[in-house]
Design a protein around this motif. Structure first.
Motif, PDB file in Angstrom:
ATOM      1  N   LYS A  30       0.863  -1.180   0.000  1.00 17.46           N
ATOM      2  CA  LYS A  30       0.000   0.000   0.000  1.00 17.46           C
ATOM      3  C   LYS A  30       0.897   1.227   0.000  1.00 17.46           C
ATOM      4  O   LYS A  30       1.187   1.818   1.024  1.00 17.46           O
ATOM      5  CB  LYS A  30      -0.924  -0.006   1.217  1.00 17.46           C
ATOM      6  CG  LYS A  30      -1.950   1.122   1.190  1.00 17.46           C
ATOM      7  CD  LYS A  30      -2.867   1.056   2.391  1.00 17.46           C
ATOM      8  CE  LYS A  30      -3.890   2.189   2.363  1.00 17.46           C
ATOM      9  NZ  LYS A  30      -4.752   2.185   3.549  1.00 17.46           N
ATOM     10  N   GLN A  38     -10.813   7.635  -2.755  1.00 16.99           N
ATOM     11  CA  GLN A  38     -11.104   6.352  -3.371  1.00 16.99           C
ATOM     12  C   GLN A  38     -12.525   6.308  -3.927  1.00 16.99           C
ATOM     13  O   GLN A  38     -13.372   7.123  -3.557  1.00 16.99           O
ATOM     14  CB  GLN A  38     -10.952   5.231  -2.333  1.00 16.99           C
ATOM     15  CG  GLN A  38      -9.603   5.159  -1.661  1.00 16.99           C
ATOM     16  CD  GLN A  38      -9.598   4.128  -0.542  1.00 16.99           C
ATOM     17  OE1 GLN A  38     -10.635   3.814   0.040  1.00 16.99           O
ATOM     18  NE2 GLN A  38      -8.426   3.597  -0.244  1.00 16.99           N
ATOM     19  N   GLU A  42     -15.317   1.038  -2.158  1.00 11.12           N
ATOM     20  CA  GLU A  42     -14.149   0.565  -1.426  1.00 11.12           C
ATOM     21  C   GLU A  42     -13.860   1.444  -0.214  1.00 11.12           C
ATOM     22  O   GLU A  42     -13.442   0.951   0.835  1.00 11.12           O
ATOM     23  CB  GLU A  42     -12.927   0.520  -2.348  1.00 11.12           C
ATOM     24  CG  GLU A  42     -11.618   0.160  -1.660  1.00 11.12           C
ATOM     25  CD  GLU A  42     -11.644  -1.196  -0.957  1.00 11.12           C
ATOM     26  OE1 GLU A  42     -10.818  -1.392  -0.040  1.00 11.12           O
ATOM     27  OE2 GLU A  42     -12.489  -2.051  -1.313  1.00 11.12           O
ATOM     28  N   ALA A  43     -14.092   2.752  -0.326  1.00 14.99           N
ATOM     29  CA  ALA A  43     -13.870   3.642   0.816  1.00 14.99           C
ATOM     30  C   ALA A  43     -14.757   3.247   1.990  1.00 14.99           C
ATOM     31  O   ALA A  43     -14.323   3.247   3.149  1.00 14.99           O
ATOM     32  CB  ALA A  43     -14.134   5.088   0.410  1.00 14.99           C
ATOM     33  N   GLU A  44     -15.999   2.879   1.711  1.00 18.78           N
ATOM     34  CA  GLU A  44     -16.905   2.487   2.788  1.00 18.78           C
ATOM     35  C   GLU A  44     -16.507   1.148   3.393  1.00 18.78           C
ATOM     36  O   GLU A  44     -16.679   0.918   4.589  1.00 18.78           O
ATOM     37  CB  GLU A  44     -18.339   2.443   2.265  1.00 18.78           C
ATOM     38  CG  GLU A  44     -18.889   3.833   1.938  1.00 18.78           C
ATOM     39  CD  GLU A  44     -20.311   3.801   1.424  1.00 18.78           C
ATOM     40  OE1 GLU A  44     -20.732   2.733   0.914  1.00 18.78           O
ATOM     41  OE2 GLU A  44     -21.008   4.832   1.534  1.00 18.78           O
ATOM     42  N   ARG A  45     -15.933   0.252   2.587  1.00 13.78           N
ATOM     43  CA  ARG A  45     -15.479  -1.034   3.129  1.00 13.78           C
ATOM     44  C   ARG A  45     -14.227  -0.876   3.986  1.00 13.78           C
ATOM     45  O   ARG A  45     -14.067  -1.546   5.005  1.00 13.78           O
ATOM     46  CB  ARG A  45     -15.182  -2.017   1.981  1.00 13.78           C
ATOM     47  CG  ARG A  45     -16.399  -2.591   1.305  1.00 13.78           C
ATOM     48  CD  ARG A  45     -16.021  -3.752   0.401  1.00 13.78           C
ATOM     49  NE  ARG A  45     -15.179  -3.324  -0.714  1.00 13.78           N
ATOM     50  CZ  ARG A  45     -15.635  -2.995  -1.910  1.00 13.78           C
ATOM     51  NH1 ARG A  45     -16.936  -3.021  -2.148  1.00 13.78           N
ATOM     52  NH2 ARG A  45     -14.808  -2.638  -2.874  1.00 13.78           N
ATOM     53  N   SER A  46     -13.329   0.011   3.564  1.00 10.36           N
ATOM     54  CA  SER A  46     -12.012   0.099   4.204  1.00 10.36           C
ATOM     55  C   SER A  46     -11.886   1.249   5.194  1.00 10.36           C
ATOM     56  O   SER A  46     -10.856   1.372   5.865  1.00 10.36           O
ATOM     57  CB  SER A  46     -10.935   0.260   3.128  1.00 10.36           C
ATOM     58  OG  SER A  46     -11.100   1.494   2.432  1.00 10.36           O
ATOM     59  N   GLY A  47     -12.909   2.088   5.295  1.00  5.79           N
ATOM     60  CA  GLY A  47     -12.819   3.247   6.174  1.00  5.79           C
ATOM     61  C   GLY A  47     -12.040   4.400   5.581  1.00  5.79           C
ATOM     62  O   GLY A  47     -11.603   5.303   6.300  1.00  5.79           O
ATOM     63  N   GLY A  48     -11.870   4.390   4.261  1.00  7.46           N
ATOM     64  CA  GLY A  48     -11.174   5.477   3.587  1.00  7.46           C
ATOM     65  C   GLY A  48     -12.120   6.614   3.234  1.00  7.46           C
ATOM     66  O   GLY A  48     -13.249   6.694   3.718  1.00  7.46           O
ATOM     67  N   ASP A 181     -11.934  -4.006  -4.895  1.00  9.84           N
ATOM     68  CA  ASP A 181     -11.009  -4.303  -3.806  1.00  9.84           C
ATOM     69  C   ASP A 181     -10.008  -3.164  -3.679  1.00  9.84           C
ATOM     70  O   ASP A 181     -10.063  -2.174  -4.419  1.00  9.84           O
ATOM     71  CB  ASP A 181     -10.289  -5.644  -4.031  1.00  9.84           C
ATOM     72  CG  ASP A 181      -9.591  -5.717  -5.390  1.00  9.84           C
ATOM     73  OD1 ASP A 181      -9.095  -4.672  -5.870  1.00  9.84           O
ATOM     74  OD2 ASP A 181      -9.543  -6.812  -5.978  1.00  9.84           O
ATOM     75  N   ARG A 182      -9.087  -3.304  -2.722  1.00  9.12           N
ATOM     76  CA  ARG A 182      -8.135  -2.235  -2.437  1.00  9.12           C
ATOM     77  C   ARG A 182      -7.213  -1.960  -3.616  1.00  9.12           C
ATOM     78  O   ARG A 182      -6.880  -0.809  -3.905  1.00  9.12           O
ATOM     79  CB  ARG A 182      -7.305  -2.593  -1.199  1.00  9.12           C
ATOM     80  CG  ARG A 182      -6.445  -1.450  -0.695  1.00  9.12           C
ATOM     81  CD  ARG A 182      -5.642  -1.856   0.517  1.00  9.12           C
ATOM     82  NE  ARG A 182      -4.553  -2.760   0.161  1.00  9.12           N
ATOM     83  CZ  ARG A 182      -3.644  -3.198   1.033  1.00  9.12           C
ATOM     84  NH1 ARG A 182      -3.731  -2.853   2.302  1.00  9.12           N
ATOM     85  NH2 ARG A 182      -2.677  -4.001   0.644  1.00  9.12           N
TER      86      ARG A 182
END
Length: 292
Positions: A30, A38, A42-48, A181-182
């Motif tokens: 990363k 983002q 994906e931002a909502e999944r990863s907290g971004g 995905d990320r």
């Protein structure tokens, strides 16, 4: 604008290059450490973040105009090819070519906008960068293939009267792409993103040290993911830099920093050093000045 660009380039590449680095380190999975905007899923999944914004004051007059520039890095995959076969590295003569992740600078500008126009209604500036590919022959059948994904979004610009003789400007950056995905989020993200605002016929107000008559209006400004400061020559009020890290007014690049570090040969040299393997069989470590 040279002084502003110098500090903005430092921010642009801070998350990409200037962290302690080893080619085999887990952190390199990363590379983009600051300022990523983002795709929303994906931002909502990863907290971004899928949107960032900045508000700041401008003392204006009837003819005041402002120009906004969104700057970010766009991830590029550099694949070394030996004929039709992808390889991790290839040596040709005295040069070793390696597969790695690179980046390209992107700039989206609003053009000159009268403040009076922004007071009437928001202006939307599209971000639309097409996916692409280019090839660079290196030796014989060997070549480097660079590919990048599509990046889409919007910059929404608006203004409201905050006090007599001063307006509150607001800039919102939104990534409207999608990612599963990320890794895809990195390819379709606005990486190390920041905004530069340039005024003509008006003076920006320091968010940190506003004059007493504008203190309440400055305190009412709200930013999310970006922190605006005055930029350019010390004492000037014509430019604001809204960065993904906290800075002071009129930040400067350290005088010992090489002038060409982030451009042309300097960046190519640094990239080569960061990706090079230690001749003794280990990894080369490069230490920089990143902040989190």
């Amino acid at each position: 604008m040279d002084a502003v660009r110098a500090i903005a380039d430092t921010i642009l590449y801070e998350g990409h290059l200037l962290w302690p680095y080893r080619a085999s380190a887990a952190r390199t999975g990363k590379r983009w450490t600051i300022g990523g905007v983002q795709p929303k899923d994906e931002a909502e999944r990863s907290g971004g973040r899928w949107t960032v914004s900045a508000e700041f004051l401008l003392e204006d007059g009837p003819e005041t105009t402002v120009e906004f520039t969104l700057r970010f890095l766009h991830a590029v995959h550099r694949q070394v090819m030996d004929g039709d076969a992808p390889v991790e590295e290839l040596r040709a003569g005295d040069v070793t070519y390696r597969t790695r992740q690179e980046a390209r600078e992107r700039e989206i500008t609003s053009g000159r906008l009268p403040v009076a126009r922004l007071l009437r209604s928001p202006v939307r500036v599209p971000v639309a960068i097409a996916a692409g590919l280019d090839e660079e022959p290196v030796a014989g059948a060997a070549r480097i293939v660079r590919t990048w994904d599509r990046v889409t979004g919007t910059v929404v610009l608006s203004a409201e009267r905050a006090a007599p003789g001063a307006v509150r400007l607001r800039a919102v950056v939104v990534n409207t792409g999608t990612a599963e995905d990320r890794d895809e989020a990195a390819r379709t993200g606005m990486l190390c993103a920041h905004l530069v605002a340039d005024a003509s016929g008006g003076d920006f107000v320091s968010p940190a040290a506003p004059p007493a008559r504008l203190a309440d209006a400055a305190a009412a400004c709200h930013s999310d993911g970006l922190w605006p400061v005055l930029a350019g020559p010390t004492g000037g009020h014509g430019t604001v830099l809204a960065a993904p890290i906290v800075l002071y007014d009129w930040p400067q690049v350290a005088p010992q920093t090489p002038a060409d570090l982030f451009g042309g040969a300097g960046l190519d040299r640094l990239l080569a050093e960061l990706s090079a393997g230690d001749p003794r069989g280990g990894d080369r470590a490069t230490t920089g000045t990143g902040r989190s």
